[in-house]
Design a protein around this motif. Structure first.
Motif, PDB file in Angstrom:
ATOM      1  N   GLU A   3      32.688  27.430  35.414  1.00  0.00           N
ATOM      2  CA  GLU A   3      33.314  28.587  36.103  1.00  0.00           C
ATOM      3  C   GLU A   3      33.238  29.863  35.272  1.00  0.00           C
ATOM      4  O   GLU A   3      33.105  30.955  35.809  1.00  0.00           O
ATOM      5  N   GLN A   4      33.309  29.705  33.935  1.00  0.00           N
ATOM      6  CA  GLN A   4      33.337  30.872  33.033  1.00  0.00           C
ATOM      7  C   GLN A   4      32.139  31.795  33.243  1.00  0.00           C
ATOM      8  O   GLN A   4      32.227  33.002  33.101  1.00  0.00           O
ATOM      9  N   ILE A   7      32.700  34.752  35.471  1.00  0.00           N
ATOM     10  CA  ILE A   7      33.682  35.793  35.148  1.00  0.00           C
ATOM     11  C   ILE A   7      32.929  36.933  34.469  1.00  0.00           C
ATOM     12  O   ILE A   7      32.320  36.740  33.415  1.00  0.00           O
ATOM     13  N   LYS A  99      39.674  36.504  40.204  1.00  0.00           N
ATOM     14  CA  LYS A  99      39.347  36.283  38.793  1.00  0.00           C
ATOM     15  C   LYS A  99      37.856  36.533  38.517  1.00  0.00           C
ATOM     16  O   LYS A  99      37.457  36.959  37.429  1.00  0.00           O
ATOM     17  N   TYR A 100      37.043  36.276  39.537  1.00  0.00           N
ATOM     18  CA  TYR A 100      35.589  36.380  39.357  1.00  0.00           C
ATOM     19  C   TYR A 100      35.043  37.749  39.770  1.00  0.00           C
ATOM     20  O   TYR A 100      33.914  38.098  39.436  1.00  0.00           O
ATOM     21  N   PRO A 102      36.976  41.055  39.378  1.00  0.00           N
ATOM     22  CA  PRO A 102      38.207  41.771  39.041  1.00  0.00           C
ATOM     23  C   PRO A 102      38.276  43.191  39.615  1.00  0.00           C
ATOM     24  O   PRO A 102      39.366  43.746  39.733  1.00  0.00           O
ATOM     25  N   LYS A 156      25.982  33.226  42.349  1.00  0.00           N
ATOM     26  CA  LYS A 156      27.406  33.583  42.324  1.00  0.00           C
ATOM     27  C   LYS A 156      27.942  33.757  43.745  1.00  0.00           C
ATOM     28  O   LYS A 156      29.090  33.410  44.022  1.00  0.00           O
TER      29      LYS A 156
END
Ligand code: PMV
Length: 360
Positions: A3-4, A7, A99-100, A102, A156
């Motif tokens: 998931e990181q 971001i 979160k992804y 912002p 994404k």
């Protein structure tokens, strides 16, 4: 992949305003996704044909807010009219993806969406709808970070679409999309749908999907509730194992073009999906009597004509008829002669496998 990866680091500039439009198709699973963990992590891998004609087009207008940094704010139009019923789903989607992306909280968004298929036709618009919206949002992000590569944009977008509706992650690319970890698919992931890169026999080129609209009303059990009933389901474990096996077999079938084997897997997957519904606690049935009549007629026609026509079902009563392109004329005649009477208002949609989403 984790998931990181999705971001982003800080954006150098934020746009003041703009607009973007994307078209994303629907998809039909051959090996079905039924059962999930939190955030649409699938309990088993699935694989689908991306469709061509059944699609959602979404335009997104964005404007930076003076007092940003709060919840994403948005207006929602469906075919030009305000659609309040869709708001909760989109709000949840924005919460999950904030979160992804912002930058979202800095903007007011106007989402204008329309489908090519008839409104409330019983065809799920969540897959194509969430995919089209995710692509618009990624287009917005790319304008703030031009270094985003085209491949990553699609990956994404699939990741974000999954957070809106699981199967939506398979509506970004085409013509065949895999989703969920599987031993025979080295790059497969639970997080995103990816275009299937293996060999595919020419018989699958332009493969037809004619969707018979059997029941256009609301479903008695939503797919979210249905997925949940796979928790503690008595047959969950063998079902998930079966999906892994069927997917392995299907990969060989794609390569060899073995249609009798293809038919066996696809029809068995459809009936197993509905068998899971019928054996959940509480149990439920989404098929209608017409669904079963159509299935019996397909079996009789296949036996008598030798045409490799088969069916699949999603979480509803509509029947998808799958067959090679060269049999189109014959099958359409069969539909007109024998099946159209079982469709609500005689409606059906002619579709075929397609290449995936497009910027408009
Ligand atoms: O994406 P969801 O949560 O609406 O689930 C869809 C599940 C099926 O359509 C029944 C199967 C599939 O893999 O698309």
């Amino acid at each position: 992949m984790n998931e990181q990866e999705f971001i982003p680091s800080k954006y150098k500039t934020l746009l003041t305003s703009g607009t973007t439009t994307w078209r994303a198709p629907s998809n039909i699973a051959l090996v079905k996704y039924w059962g999930k963990f939190q955030d649409q992590i699938p309990a088993n891998p699935s694989i689908s044909f991306t469709l061509s004609n059944a699609a959602t087009t979404t335009s997104l207008e964005f404007e930076r807010r003076e007092n940003g940094n709060c919840k994403p704010s948005f207006d929602l139009l469906f075919e030009g009219k305000s659609k309040e019923e869709f708001r909760p789903k989109i709000s949840t989607f924005f919460q999950r993806i904030s979160k992804y992306l912002p930058f979202l909280k800095e903007y007011h968004l106007k989402i204008d969406t329309s489908n090519t298929f008839p409104h409330s036709s019983g065809i799920a618009s969540s897959a194509s709808g969430m995919a089209a919206l995710a692509l618009c949002l990624m287009d917005m992000e790319k304008r703030m970070n031009p270094s985003i590569a085209p491949d990553f944009l699609l990956k994404k977008a699939s990741f974000l679409a999954r957070l809106g509706s699981g199967s939506a992650c398979r509506s970004i690319s085409g013509p065949i999309v895999e989703w969920g970890q599987h031993k025979d698919l080295s790059d497969s992931s639970d997080l995103v749908g990816l275009p299937y890169g293996g060999k595919v026999h020419e018989v699958f080129e332009g493969y037809q999907d004619t969707i018979l609209l059997v029941h256009k009303g609301e479903k008695i059990v939503s797919s979210t509730a249905g997925h949940d009933l796979m928790n503690n389901h008595p047959f969950a474990k063998p079902r998930f194992a079966q999906a892994h096996k069927n997917l392995s077999r299907l990969l060989t079938i794609f390569e060899k073009g073995d249609l009798p084997e293809f038919i066996e897997i696809v029809e068995s997957e459809a009936l197993t999906l509905h068998a899971m519904m019928m054996t959940s606690v509480p149990y439920f049935i989404l098929m209608k009597p017409q669904t079963l009549t159509i299935i019996e007629k397909i079996w009789a026609y296949r036996k008598q004509s030798g045409v490799p026509l088969c069916f699949t079902l999603d979480a509803g009563a509509n029947v998808h008829l799958l067959y090679p392109q060269k049999h189109t004329e014959k099958v359409l005649q069969f539909i007109k002669n024998e099946l159209v009477v079982y469709c609500e208002n005689g409606q059906y949609i002619c579709d075929q496998v397609g290449g995936g989403s497009k910027k408009v």
